[in-house]
Design an enzyme around this catalytic site. Sequence first.
Site, PDB file in Angstrom:
ATOM      1  N   ARG A   1       0.855  -1.236  -0.142  1.00  0.00           N
ATOM      2  CA  ARG A   1       0.001  -0.045   0.129  1.00  0.00           C
ATOM      3  C   ARG A   1       0.949   1.345  -0.031  1.00  0.00           C
ATOM      4  NH1 ARG A   1      -3.434  -3.272   3.336  1.00  0.00           N
ATOM      5  NH2 ARG A   1      -5.019  -4.065   2.134  1.00  0.00           N
TER       6      ARG A   1
ATOM      7  N   LYS B   1       3.912  11.167 -11.657  1.00  0.00           N
ATOM      8  CA  LYS B   1       3.251  10.203 -12.610  1.00  0.00           C
ATOM      9  C   LYS B   1       3.879   8.980 -12.781  1.00  0.00           C
ATOM     10  CE  LYS B   1       1.557  13.090 -16.297  1.00  0.00           C
ATOM     11  NZ  LYS B   1       1.190  13.019 -17.618  1.00  0.00           N
TER      12      LYS B   1
ATOM     13  N   GLU C   1      12.301  17.658 -25.046  1.00  0.00           N
ATOM     14  CA  GLU C   1      11.413  17.997 -23.990  1.00  0.00           C
ATOM     15  C   GLU C   1      11.741  19.328 -23.224  1.00  0.00           C
ATOM     16  OE1 GLU C   1       8.752  16.347 -22.954  1.00  0.00           O
ATOM     17  OE2 GLU C   1       9.068  14.460 -24.062  1.00  0.00           O
TER      18      GLU C   1
ATOM     19  N   LYS D   1       8.710  22.626 -14.664  1.00  0.00           N
ATOM     20  CA  LYS D   1       7.944  21.371 -14.635  1.00  0.00           C
ATOM     21  C   LYS D   1       7.453  21.515 -13.194  1.00  0.00           C
ATOM     22  CE  LYS D   1       6.617  17.053 -14.625  1.00  0.00           C
ATOM     23  NZ  LYS D   1       6.784  15.708 -15.512  1.00  0.00           N
TER      24      LYS D   1
ATOM     25  N   GLU E   1      -3.297  17.187 -13.038  1.00  0.00           N
ATOM     26  CA  GLU E   1      -3.338  17.310 -14.712  1.00  0.00           C
ATOM     27  C   GLU E   1      -4.752  17.553 -15.091  1.00  0.00           C
ATOM     28  OE1 GLU E   1      -0.714  14.889 -17.050  1.00  0.00           O
ATOM     29  OE2 GLU E   1      -1.928  15.096 -18.820  1.00  0.00           O
TER      30      GLU E   1
ATOM     31  N   ARG F   1      -1.289  21.678 -16.162  1.00  0.00           N
ATOM     32  CA  ARG F   1      -0.275  20.674 -16.506  1.00  0.00           C
ATOM     33  C   ARG F   1      -0.426  20.201 -17.890  1.00  0.00           C
ATOM     34  NH1 ARG F   1       1.726  15.936 -12.388  1.00  0.00           N
ATOM     35  NH2 ARG F   1       3.390  15.179 -13.491  1.00  0.00           N
TER      36      ARG F   1
ATOM     37  N   ASN G   1       1.753  18.659 -22.522  1.00  0.00           N
ATOM     38  CA  ASN G   1       1.393  17.603 -23.361  1.00  0.00           C
ATOM     39  C   ASN G   1       1.588  18.419 -24.942  1.00  0.00           C
ATOM     40  OD1 ASN G   1       0.848  15.576 -21.928  1.00  0.00           O
ATOM     41  ND2 ASN G   1      -1.251  16.324 -21.477  1.00  0.00           N
TER      42      ASN G   1
ATOM     43  N   HIS H   1       2.305  16.221 -27.945  1.00  0.00           N
ATOM     44  CA  HIS H   1       2.202  14.892 -27.712  1.00  0.00           C
ATOM     45  C   HIS H   1       1.128  14.270 -28.291  1.00  0.00           C
ATOM     46  CE1 HIS H   1       5.270  15.760 -24.517  1.00  0.00           C
ATOM     47  NE2 HIS H   1       5.209  14.518 -24.096  1.00  0.00           N
TER      48      HIS H   1
ATOM     49  N   HIS I   1       1.863  11.007 -29.952  1.00  0.00           N
ATOM     50  CA  HIS I   1       1.692   9.686 -29.358  1.00  0.00           C
ATOM     51  C   HIS I   1       1.004   8.830 -30.570  1.00  0.00           C
ATOM     52  CE1 HIS I   1       1.077  10.854 -24.974  1.00  0.00           C
ATOM     53  NE2 HIS I   1       2.193  10.352 -25.123  1.00  0.00           N
TER      54      HIS I   1
ATOM     55  N   HIS J   1      10.016   8.102 -27.990  1.00  0.00           N
ATOM     56  CA  HIS J   1       8.995   9.246 -27.494  1.00  0.00           C
ATOM     57  C   HIS J   1       9.560  10.817 -27.767  1.00  0.00           C
ATOM     58  CE1 HIS J   1       6.066  10.969 -24.748  1.00  0.00           C
ATOM     59  NE2 HIS J   1       7.202  11.606 -24.104  1.00  0.00           N
TER      60      HIS J   1
HETATM   61  N1  NAD Z   1       5.921   9.880 -15.586  1.00  0.00           N
HETATM   62  C1  NAD Z   1       6.124  11.013 -16.415  1.00  0.00           C
HETATM   63  O1  NAD Z   1       5.871  12.310 -16.089  1.00  0.00           O
HETATM   64  C2  NAD Z   1       6.608  10.649 -17.849  1.00  0.00           C
HETATM   65  C3  NAD Z   1       7.115  11.926 -18.620  1.00  0.00           C
HETATM   66  C4  NAD Z   1       7.659  11.538 -19.914  1.00  0.00           C
HETATM   67  C5  NAD Z   1       7.998  10.290 -20.410  1.00  0.00           C
HETATM   68  N2  NAD Z   1       7.736   9.358 -19.485  1.00  0.00           N
HETATM   69  C6  NAD Z   1       7.748   7.983 -19.706  1.00  0.00           C
HETATM   70  O2  NAD Z   1       9.490   7.657 -19.899  1.00  0.00           O
HETATM   71  C7  NAD Z   1       9.639   6.607 -20.596  1.00  0.00           C
HETATM   72  C8  NAD Z   1      10.972   7.073 -21.518  1.00  0.00           C
HETATM   73  O3  NAD Z   1      12.046   7.408 -20.986  1.00  0.00           O
HETATM   74  P1  NAD Z   1      13.446   7.390 -21.393  1.00  0.00           P
HETATM   75  O4  NAD Z   1      13.474   8.414 -22.624  1.00  0.00           O
HETATM   76  O5  NAD Z   1      14.235   7.675 -20.213  1.00  0.00           O
HETATM   77  O6  NAD Z   1      13.753   5.986 -21.860  1.00  0.00           O
HETATM   78  P2  NAD Z   1      14.292   4.638 -20.854  1.00  0.00           P
HETATM   79  O7  NAD Z   1      13.976   4.649 -19.684  1.00  0.00           O
HETATM   80  O8  NAD Z   1      14.125   3.564 -21.933  1.00  0.00           O
HETATM   81  O9  NAD Z   1      15.863   4.872 -21.227  1.00  0.00           O
HETATM   82  C9  NAD Z   1      16.395   4.920 -22.596  1.00  0.00           C
HETATM   83  C10 NAD Z   1      17.641   3.986 -22.694  1.00  0.00           C
HETATM   84  O10 NAD Z   1      18.614   4.495 -22.195  1.00  0.00           O
HETATM   85  C11 NAD Z   1      19.201   3.676 -21.310  1.00  0.00           C
HETATM   86  N3  NAD Z   1      20.108   4.380 -20.321  1.00  0.00           N
HETATM   87  C12 NAD Z   1      19.486   4.974 -19.215  1.00  0.00           C
HETATM   88  N4  NAD Z   1      20.560   5.941 -18.555  1.00  0.00           N
HETATM   89  C13 NAD Z   1      21.609   5.955 -19.212  1.00  0.00           C
HETATM   90  C14 NAD Z   1      22.857   6.427 -19.232  1.00  0.00           C
HETATM   91  N5  NAD Z   1      23.293   7.293 -18.063  1.00  0.00           N
HETATM   92  N6  NAD Z   1      23.777   6.151 -19.978  1.00  0.00           N
HETATM   93  C15 NAD Z   1      23.653   4.891 -21.084  1.00  0.00           C
HETATM   94  N7  NAD Z   1      22.423   4.623 -21.088  1.00  0.00           N
HETATM   95  C16 NAD Z   1      21.336   4.818 -20.172  1.00  0.00           C
HETATM   96  C17 NAD Z   1      18.378   2.694 -20.694  1.00  0.00           C
HETATM   97  O11 NAD Z   1      18.680   1.531 -20.453  1.00  0.00           O
HETATM   98  C18 NAD Z   1      17.301   2.670 -21.918  1.00  0.00           C
HETATM   99  O12 NAD Z   1      17.918   1.660 -22.845  1.00  0.00           O
HETATM  100  C19 NAD Z   1       8.469   6.383 -21.372  1.00  0.00           C
HETATM  101  O13 NAD Z   1       7.943   5.117 -20.909  1.00  0.00           O
HETATM  102  C20 NAD Z   1       7.468   7.479 -20.914  1.00  0.00           C
HETATM  103  O14 NAD Z   1       6.141   6.922 -20.910  1.00  0.00           O
HETATM  104  C21 NAD Z   1       6.990   9.617 -18.144  1.00  0.00           C
END
Ligand code: NAD
Length: 364
Positions: free
Chosen positions: A124, A146, A188, A230, A240, A244, A248, A251, A255, A267
Amino acid sequence: MNRMKVDLDRRHDRSYEIVIGQDALDRAGIMLTQGGWARRYFIITDSHVSALYGSRIREQFSAVDPNIGIIAFPAGEESKNIHTAIRVAEELLGLGADRESGLIALGGGVVGDLAGFVASTFMRGLPCIQIPTTLLAQVDSSIGGKTAVDLPMGKNLVGTFSQPKMVFIDLSFLETLPPREFANGLAEILKYGIIDDLSLFQELRDGAGRLQQRDMERLESVVTCSCRIKKRIVEMDENEKGVRRFLNFGHTIGHALEAVSGYAMAHGEAVSIGMAAATRLSERMNYLSGPEAESVLSLIRTLGLPHRIPQELSSDSILACLRVDKKRSGDRVNFILLKSLGVPFVNGGVPQALVAEVVEELKG
Ligand SMILES: NC(=O)c1ccc[n+]([C@@H]2O[C@H](COP(=O)([O-])OP(=O)(O)OC[C@H]3O[C@@H](n4cnc5c(N)ncnc54)[C@H](O)[C@@H]3O)[C@@H](O)[C@H]2O)c1
C-alpha cells in the site's frame, strides 16, 4: 549544485526537493539518512544502467546500507508492464522488503515510472527516491509523481499519482547516454522553451552547439531551468486537470506517431515532430504569427531534432490513432496550440481536414 523545492501540500508533508549538479549523487547517501523516510532501501534499475553504474551506486549508498539490494529488469519500454512490476514486487519480498522499506528508482523514464508504480502499490505504498539517468527523465519524468505501466492496448494505461520523496539529478550520468536518447531529452527541454520560457528558448538557440557537445555548464543551466518550469506547473496542477496539460504540447500527434510506428520511433522523436505539427496548426489557424512559427521550426532543426513524418507511416493510421487518443474529450481531439511563444492553450476544435493537411505537409 542547484536545489529547489516542489511545494505541494505542507500539511501532509508531500513537498520534496530536487537536487541538481554534476556530482549530486555525492550528497545522496547523507541526504537519505537525514530524510529518514525508510529503514532500508532497494535500488530498482534496468540492465543497461545496472551494468554501467551498479557498482558505483552500491558504493555510494554503502553508508546508508552496506548490503543494499539491487533489482534489475531488462532495459526498454517492453519491460514497462504489469508482469515486470509483479516480478519486482516478488523480488522485493524475497529480499525482505517490508513497510519500513524505500525504493530508489535509478534509470530513465521506464525505470522511474515502473519503480514509482511499484513503490506506490507495494504494501500500500513505500517512499520512492528518483535518481534519473537519462536527460528526458532528469527534466521531465522524475518530477511530478506520474507513475505507470503499459498495457498491450496503449502506453501508461495503469498507474498512479504518487510523488517521490526526493529527486537527485546527477548530470554526470549524461556522459554515457547514447545520442538518440540525448536528443529525446533535448526535445522535452525545447518544449519548455516553447510553451513557457522565452529566455530558455533563446538559450537553446544561442547555445545549441555547446549543448549538443554536452557541455556540462550549459546542461546544468537548461536542466535546472526545465526542472523549475516543470515543478511550478506541477505545484499549480498536480493531477493534470488544468495547466499541466500544456506539458502535452506536441504529444497529441506525437503519441499517434509512436503508436503507428509500432514504438520504433522514440518518444522524444515523436514529440519533436508533434511539436512541428502543433506549431503549423497554430499558424494555419491564425493564432501564431508566421515568423514565430518559423523560429520554432528552425530551432527544432538547429537542435538536430526530427521534424518530418517518415513517409512509411500511413496518414490514415495516424489520423485514426488521433481519434482514440487519451487526451480526447467526447468526440473532440484536444490539441495544445500556441497563441504566441510561451502562450499555450487547449483547443478541441481543430478541423480534422486541417490536421490531415498538416500531416501531409510534414511528410513532404
Ligand atoms: N512520468 C512522467 O511524467 C513521464 C514523462 C515523460 C515520459 N515518461 C515515460 O518515460 C519513458 C521514456 O523514458 P526514457 O526516454 O528515459 O527511456 P528509458 O528509460 O527506456 O531509457 C532509454 C535507454 O537509455 C538507457 N540509459 C538510461 N540511462 C543511461 C545512461 N546514463 N547511460 C547510458 N544509457 C542509459 C536505458 O537503459 C534505456 O536503454 C516512457 O515510458 C514514457 O512514457 C514518463
